[in-house]
Design an enzyme around this catalytic site. Structure first.
Site, PDB file in Angstrom:
ATOM      1  N   ARG A  83       0.840  -1.206   0.000  1.00 45.79           N
ATOM      2  CA  ARG A  83       0.000   0.000   0.000  1.00 45.79           C
ATOM      3  C   ARG A  83       0.872   1.251   0.000  1.00 45.79           C
ATOM      4  O   ARG A  83       0.617   2.194  -0.758  1.00 45.79           O
ATOM      5  CB  ARG A  83      -0.908  -0.028   1.229  1.00 45.79           C
ATOM      6  N   HIS A 129      -8.287   7.719   2.628  1.00 44.33           N
ATOM      7  CA  HIS A 129      -7.884   8.536   3.770  1.00 44.33           C
ATOM      8  C   HIS A 129      -8.935   9.602   4.043  1.00 44.33           C
ATOM      9  O   HIS A 129      -9.351  10.313   3.125  1.00 44.33           O
ATOM     10  CB  HIS A 129      -6.540   9.225   3.496  1.00 44.33           C
TER      11      HIS A 129
END
Length: 341
Positions: free
Chosen positions: A290, A313
């Protein structure tokens, strides 16, 4: 607004279903005497808090488990093996004593910050559900975690890793090899979390549009595009790998174990470790893929807000960590190549 309304409704529902009729009003008049009297012991109290985190906050099982472990550590430190709920346990002084004990044991700043946050959320829940007449941990202060830049594999290292993975599949295309390649390609192609990967079901893949639906933290859903290598690996796994692993107990999970059950994050981590060993590459975690995906997208000119959306996010500050990694590499390249460096 809707979330706050739902939270308030669920809090009051949890309160009134636990207390006898008319008790709510009487307890409001008790002031400081109104303490934790609903649950018989700390285990029941934590179980009630777990239900709140799942139903109201939409936390993942991983997050619920982490909060529970932090609270159990708090009670064990303050009360020992005694599981009863005591008024004297729920004070700012005791909360500070707990963190001080952790600090004396050498706990990292990140651990202190996380455990302090767990206790503050728990304290706020006790107060808003009228299990406690004060939000005892509201003023609990914890150190700011150190912002350590993640170690990121270079594009060359990623290419080396996946070359080895594909060679293994070509030499021996077992169901497990097909599954592992699809897992790793999906992690790097999309930058999703390993928890999001193992939570995926068959209907989350849209091969015609080359996208995957991801259920992230707080049950937030997002749609992420798939690269061609990842899409091809998934299609081959679903055709030739998954049917061979499936059993009578297999559900709709995309990635399943040799027993036909949904894979765990630990199983995927171990599979990646073994793959790195065979490829003679330093071991990395699934989360490192990631990190690599985010950093490489930024290095190749992707807009930071697009990367934020892809990674899921909630804050842009989290995504900006990867710009620091990119700048660090730029500085290293400058120091090595510029005549006046």
């Amino acid at each position: 607004m809707f979330t706050r309304s739902l939270e308030k409704k669920e809090n009051m529902k949890a309160l009134t279903t636990t207390m006898p009729t008319g008790q709510v009003g009487r307890n409001r008049q008790l002031g400081s005497l109104m303490m934790v009297n609903m649950e018989k012991d700390t285990r029941e109290l934590i179980a009630s808090f777990q239900r709140y985190l799942r139903r109201v906050k939409g936390f993942s099982e991983h997050s619920v488990k982490a909060y529970s472990q932090d609270l159990q550590h708090f009670f064990t430190t303050i009360q020992g093996d005694d599981q009863h709920c005591y008024r004297s346990t729920f004070t700012l002084t005791q909360a500070r004593a707990w963190l001080a004990a952790l600090m004396n044991d050498g706990a990292a700043r990140s651990t202190l910050a996380r455990r302090g946050a767990s206790l503050r959320k728990f304290s706020h829940w006790l107060f808003t559900t009228q299990r406690l007449d004060t939000d005892f941990a509201a003023r609990l202060r914890t150190p700011t975690p150190e912002h350590i830049l993640p170690r990121v594999l270079s594009v060359h290292q990623i290419t080396q890793l996946f070359r080895h993975i594909h060679n293994e599949v070509n030499d021996d295309p077992t169901p497990v090899a097909l599954r592992n390649r699809a897992c790793f390609e999906l992690l790097y192609s999309t930058g999703i979390r390993v928890g999001e990967l193992i939570g995926m079901n068959l209907h989350d893949i849209d091969d015609e549009r080359a996208v995957v639906r991801v259920h992230g933290k707080g049950n937030k859903e997002r749609v992420v595009p798939l690269g061609q290598p990842a899409l091809a690996s998934i299609e081959e796994y679903l055709k030739d790998g998954r049917p061979a692993l499936a059993s009578l107990h297999t559900d709709n999970a995309i990635f399943i174990s040799t027993r036909g059950t949904r894979m765990s994050d630990r199983a995927i981590r171990q599979a990646l470790y073994h793959t790195c060993d065979r490829a003679s590459i330093e071991r990395i975690s699934p989360h490192a893929l990631r990190h690599a995906a985010a950093t490489h997208m930024l290095e190749y000119g992707a807009d930071i807000r697009m990367v934020q959306e892809l990674l899921g996010h909630s804050s842009l500050d989290t995504t900006q960590r990867y710009t620091h990694v990119d700048q660090r590499r730029l500085k290293e390249a400058f120091m090595q190549a510029h005549p006046h460096a």
